[in-house]
Design a protein around this motif. Structure first.
Motif, PDB file in Angstrom:
ATOM      1  N   UNK A   1       0.871  -1.179   0.000  1.00 57.48           N
ATOM      2  CA  UNK A   1       0.000   0.000   0.000  1.00 57.48           C
ATOM      3  C   UNK A   1       0.904   1.224   0.000  1.00 57.48           C
ATOM      4  N   UNK A   2       0.926   1.945  -1.115  1.00 59.11           N
ATOM      5  CA  UNK A   2       1.861   3.058  -1.287  1.00 59.11           C
ATOM      6  C   UNK A   2       1.084   4.348  -1.545  1.00 59.11           C
ATOM      7  N   UNK A   3       1.742   5.465  -1.248  1.00 57.05           N
ATOM      8  CA  UNK A   3       1.167   6.792  -1.477  1.00 57.05           C
ATOM      9  C   UNK A   3       1.809   7.398  -2.713  1.00 57.05           C
ATOM     10  N   UNK A   4       0.991   7.661  -3.739  1.00 56.40           N
ATOM     11  CA  UNK A   4       1.465   8.227  -4.995  1.00 56.40           C
ATOM     12  C   UNK A   4       1.142   9.712  -5.022  1.00 56.40           C
ATOM     13  N   UNK A   5       2.114  10.519  -5.380  1.00 57.27           N
ATOM     14  CA  UNK A   5       1.938  11.965  -5.420  1.00 57.27           C
ATOM     15  C   UNK A   5       0.837  12.346  -6.403  1.00 57.27           C
ATOM     16  N   UNK A   6       0.155  13.439  -6.088  1.00 60.46           N
ATOM     17  CA  UNK A   6      -0.963  13.878  -6.925  1.00 60.46           C
ATOM     18  C   UNK A   6      -0.542  14.167  -8.367  1.00 60.46           C
ATOM     19  N   UNK A   7       0.713  14.554  -8.594  1.00 62.16           N
ATOM     20  CA  UNK A   7       1.177  14.834  -9.954  1.00 62.16           C
ATOM     21  C   UNK A   7       1.370  13.561 -10.765  1.00 62.16           C
ATOM     22  N   UNK A   8       1.577  12.433 -10.082  1.00 59.56           N
ATOM     23  CA  UNK A   8       1.832  11.167 -10.773  1.00 59.56           C
ATOM     24  C   UNK A   8       0.607  10.273 -10.864  1.00 59.56           C
ATOM     25  N   UNK A   9      -0.406  10.519 -10.022  1.00 54.28           N
ATOM     26  CA  UNK A   9      -1.542   9.590  -9.975  1.00 54.28           C
ATOM     27  C   UNK A   9      -2.292   9.497 -11.304  1.00 54.28           C
ATOM     28  N   UNK A  10      -2.369  10.556 -12.151  1.00 53.91           N
ATOM     29  CA  UNK A  10      -3.055  10.369 -13.444  1.00 53.91           C
ATOM     30  C   UNK A  10      -2.374   9.346 -14.351  1.00 53.91           C
ATOM     31  N   UNK A  11      -1.100   9.051 -14.116  1.00 53.16           N
ATOM     32  CA  UNK A  11      -0.373   8.106 -14.960  1.00 53.16           C
ATOM     33  C   UNK A  11      -0.647   6.654 -14.580  1.00 53.16           C
ATOM     34  N   UNK A  12      -1.105   6.424 -13.348  1.00 57.91           N
ATOM     35  CA  UNK A  12      -1.265   5.053 -12.838  1.00 57.91           C
ATOM     36  C   UNK A  12      -2.635   4.517 -13.217  1.00 57.91           C
ATOM     37  N   UNK A  13      -2.679   3.258 -13.675  1.00 57.38           N
ATOM     38  CA  UNK A  13      -3.923   2.610 -14.081  1.00 57.38           C
ATOM     39  C   UNK A  13      -4.017   1.237 -13.418  1.00 57.38           C
ATOM     40  N   UNK A  14      -5.258   0.772 -13.273  1.00 55.48           N
ATOM     41  CA  UNK A  14      -5.472  -0.590 -12.776  1.00 55.48           C
ATOM     42  C   UNK A  14      -4.829  -1.591 -13.732  1.00 55.48           C
ATOM     43  N   UNK A  15      -4.127  -2.559 -13.195  1.00 56.73           N
ATOM     44  CA  UNK A  15      -3.459  -3.556 -14.020  1.00 56.73           C
ATOM     45  C   UNK A  15      -2.011  -3.241 -14.323  1.00 56.73           C
ATOM     46  N   UNK A  16      -1.533  -2.028 -13.994  1.00 57.89           N
ATOM     47  CA  UNK A  16      -0.120  -1.715 -14.191  1.00 57.89           C
ATOM     48  C   UNK A  16       0.741  -2.632 -13.332  1.00 57.89           C
ATOM     49  N   UNK A  17       1.874  -3.051 -13.893  1.00 59.45           N
ATOM     50  CA  UNK A  17       2.797  -3.880 -13.123  1.00 59.45           C
ATOM     51  C   UNK A  17       3.741  -2.987 -12.324  1.00 59.45           C
ATOM     52  N   UNK A  18       4.308  -3.551 -11.276  1.00 57.50           N
ATOM     53  CA  UNK A  18       5.197  -2.786 -10.409  1.00 57.50           C
ATOM     54  C   UNK A  18       6.275  -3.704  -9.854  1.00 57.50           C
TER      55      UNK A  18
END
Length: 409
Positions: A228-245
């Protein structure tokens, strides 16, 4: 030594000094060229990532509280124990619940007997009404006797209905007392591991029937763990469900874990509210596909979320891309975002080229427009690119340019 010889030595010394001064002067003229390093524009695979930090948590964790208040008389587990669904965990002293159950059982029995008596009385009144009705039909009973029989029947029927309703109420209270007694025993709702135990044997707890209640323990399924990670508001539009990490854990630096984004929060988390350092982030859950038995809930972790990958695109090193602001231009266009540029090496001089960029990884950035494959791009030093270089300035390449393009990132 003769005077003539001294004069020649003096003239020679002056000549040597003059030669040295001229040499220093002309060598200083040559230092106007800026020392740089270059690299050719190459085709690469660029994977854009978003970095975030957080903690390891179980995907499913259940907090257990007792609905009954009282003293713990049996505690069958310890923190870290593995439990099965339906296993007894905690038992609370049932004295009060047991006495209440007995009271309601007695009340239910009394109501049953009252109901049976009322039913018998109603049946007698019904038989009497039938007998008087028959006598009245034959002329052996008066109208008054018939009315009295009907009234007695209706009253008996109403008493029977009231007794039956009271009996049902008593039975419901008895069932509730039975349920309350059963709640003095707490069973595991799922298979898992006891990750937190907040009470001890003999401790008194408050049930949820009165208020919030005492949290007794937590059970988690550690076979499915999430980061469970906190993503900065500037980066959250880039993240999508199903992205690998790729997830790394501070406690296990030698191992990395692959995960998939399964949940993206819509509500922000705001830190340091009202200060200049206020931070807005969004919680992202990453399901680990290869968890390790050594992982524990609460461990700190770092995640690199791969948001997009582009293959076979033109790319240059990140440090080669900069911006240039025309300080002499005071028009409205100058106040807009300054252009993105790179400097290329062209016959001993730096040429500024405006480019359009795309995604980037840790080392390289995609070039969509402005450059061609094989063009020698100035990549260093940072001080030269950010401050010294201008369009047309002489440059000196410190190392030979690489002429054989390399494929891949």
């Amino acid at each position: 030594m003769s005077a003539k010889r001294r004069r020649w030595l003096l003239v020679g010394g002056i000549g040597v000094i003059l030669v040295l001064v001229l040499a220093v002067f002309f060598s200083g003229k040559g230092t106007d060229a800026v020392a740089v390093t270059v690299e050719p524009v190459q085709r690469r695979t660029i994977t854009q990532t978003v970095s975030a930090t957080g903690t390891i948590r179980p995907e499913t964790e259940v907090k257990l509280s007792s609905e009954a208040s009282g003293e713990i008389i049996e505690l069958t587990v310890q923190e870290g124990d593995t439990v099965r669904r339906g296993q007894l965990l905690v038992r609370i002293r049932p004295d009060i619940a047991q006495s209440q159950l007995e009271q309601f059982a007695a009340a239910a029995e009394a109501a049953r007997m009252t109901t049976e008596a009322a039913k018998a009385e109603w049946e007698r009144a019904r038989s009497e009404l039938e007998r008087v009705t028959e006598l009245y039909r034959r002329g052996f009973a008066s109208k008054q006797e018939l009315d009295q029989a009907r009234t007695a029947h209706e009253q008996a029927l109403n008493r029977y209905k009231a007794a039956a309703a009271e009996y049902e109420r008593a039975r419901a209270a008895h069932r509730q007392a039975q349920l309350q007694l059963s709640r003095t025993a707490l069973y595991a709702p799922m298979d898992g591991i006891v990750t937190s135990l907040s009470v001890k044997l003999g401790e008194k707890v408050v049930g949820t029937a009165q208020m919030q209640g005492t949290e007794l323990l937590r059970i988690a399924d550690l076979r499915r763990l999430t980061a469970v990670v906190d993503v900065n508001e500037n980066d959250i539009p880039l993240v999508k469900l199903g992205d690998t990490a790729e997830v790394t854990v501070d406690a296990l630096p030698e191992q990395s874990f692959i995960g998939v984004v399964t949940e993206i929060a819509h509500s922000p988390k705001v830190g340091q509210v009202g200060t200049q350092d206020q931070v807005v982030s969004f919680e992202v859950k990453i399901l680990l596909l290869n968890p390790d038995p050594r992982l524990r809930p609460g461990m700190s972790c770092n995640a690199e979320i791969r948001t997009e990958t582009r293959h076979n695109v033109l790319a240059v090193p990140l440090q080669a891309v900069t911006v240039r602001v025309d300080t002499a231009d005071t028009t409205a266009s100058a106040r807009r975002r300054p252009p993105t540029v790179v400097f290329i090496h062209d016959n001993g001089r730096a040429r500024m080229v405006q480019v359009e960029t795309g995604i980037s990884d840790r080392n390289y950035i995609e070039i969509r427009q402005g450059l061609h494959e094989g063009t020698q791009v100035i990549t260093g030093s940072y001080h030269a690119i950010s401050r010294l270089l201008r369009d047309g300035i002489p440059v000196i390449v410190q190392s030979p340019p690489r002429t054989s393009p390399r494929r891949g990132s």
